[in-house]
Design a protein around this motif. Sequence first.
Motif, PDB file in Angstrom:
ATOM      1  N   GLU A 160       7.183   9.433  13.848  1.00  0.00           N
ATOM      2  CA  GLU A 160       6.087   9.963  14.647  1.00  0.00           C
ATOM      3  C   GLU A 160       6.665  10.925  15.687  1.00  0.00           C
ATOM      4  OE1 GLU A 160       2.853   9.627  14.318  1.00  0.00           O
ATOM      5  OE2 GLU A 160       3.184   8.397  12.550  1.00  0.00           O
ATOM      6  N   GLY A 181       0.831  -1.188   0.000  1.00  0.00           N
ATOM      7  CA  GLY A 181       0.000   0.000   0.000  1.00  0.00           C
ATOM      8  C   GLY A 181       0.872   1.248   0.000  1.00  0.00           C
ATOM      9  N   VAL A 182       0.332   2.337  -0.465  1.00  0.00           N
ATOM     10  CA  VAL A 182       1.080   3.591  -0.566  1.00  0.00           C
ATOM     11  C   VAL A 182       1.652   4.002   0.797  1.00  0.00           C
ATOM     12  CG1 VAL A 182       0.859   6.051  -1.124  1.00  0.00           C
ATOM     13  CG2 VAL A 182      -0.292   4.355  -2.532  1.00  0.00           C
ATOM     14  N   GLU A 183       0.921   3.770   1.870  1.00  0.00           N
ATOM     15  CA  GLU A 183       1.373   4.178   3.211  1.00  0.00           C
ATOM     16  C   GLU A 183       2.617   3.419   3.664  1.00  0.00           C
ATOM     17  OE1 GLU A 183      -1.255   0.687   3.605  1.00  0.00           O
ATOM     18  OE2 GLU A 183      -1.477   2.580   2.549  1.00  0.00           O
ATOM     19  N   LYS A 184       2.937   2.284   3.040  1.00  0.00           N
ATOM     20  CA  LYS A 184       4.114   1.504   3.431  1.00  0.00           C
ATOM     21  C   LYS A 184       5.348   1.796   2.580  1.00  0.00           C
ATOM     22  CE  LYS A 184       1.798  -2.230   5.669  1.00  0.00           C
ATOM     23  NZ  LYS A 184       1.856  -3.621   6.022  1.00  0.00           N
ATOM     24  N   ARG A 227       6.920   4.646   2.377  1.00  0.00           N
ATOM     25  CA  ARG A 227       7.752   5.703   2.952  1.00  0.00           C
ATOM     26  C   ARG A 227       7.668   5.632   4.469  1.00  0.00           C
ATOM     27  NH1 ARG A 227       6.501  12.039   2.641  1.00  0.00           N
ATOM     28  NH2 ARG A 227       8.221  12.708   3.928  1.00  0.00           N
ATOM     29  N   TRP A 228       8.829   5.697   5.129  1.00  0.00           N
ATOM     30  CA  TRP A 228       8.870   5.706   6.579  1.00  0.00           C
ATOM     31  C   TRP A 228       8.622   7.117   7.082  1.00  0.00           C
ATOM     32  CZ3 TRP A 228      12.072   8.215  10.109  1.00  0.00           C
ATOM     33  CH2 TRP A 228      11.933   7.797  11.441  1.00  0.00           C
ATOM     34  N   ARG A 229       7.860   7.237   8.119  1.00  0.00           N
ATOM     35  CA  ARG A 229       7.608   8.537   8.743  1.00  0.00           C
ATOM     36  C   ARG A 229       7.909   8.427  10.228  1.00  0.00           C
ATOM     37  NH1 ARG A 229       4.349  12.318   5.883  1.00  0.00           N
ATOM     38  NH2 ARG A 229       3.673  11.443   3.908  1.00  0.00           N
TER      39      ARG A 229
END
Length: 110
Positions: free
Chosen positions: A24, A15-18, A20-22
């Motif tokens: 927190e 999925g797109v959310e996986k 790129r690391w963000r």
Amino acid sequence: MNEPTKPLEKAKPLGVEKLRWRCEPSRLPFETTAQADLREGFVGQERALRALKMGVELTAPGYNVFVCGLSGTSRGGTIARMIGELHPGTKESSDRCYVNNSRSPTARAS
């Protein structure tokens, strides 16, 4: 004895959310970077720093060091600091020029 191999499962798309690391902000132990402790020394991959140190320590001609990395990671600053730490007493040599005196081949340059 030999069991039949199972067919490999087809890879599932990410999925797109996986992609790129963000980081927190709630995981950081400070409110602002002004409260963060300064790091001394070199920050980075230990293996890469050991390789860079070896390259800087080589004093024989014909050796080069190739460094790559993301923009803004202080590659040039890291190299300059490492050279300064490993060769603090090094200074530039005086230029010398030798000219052949064809009128007096035994004359020495001073």
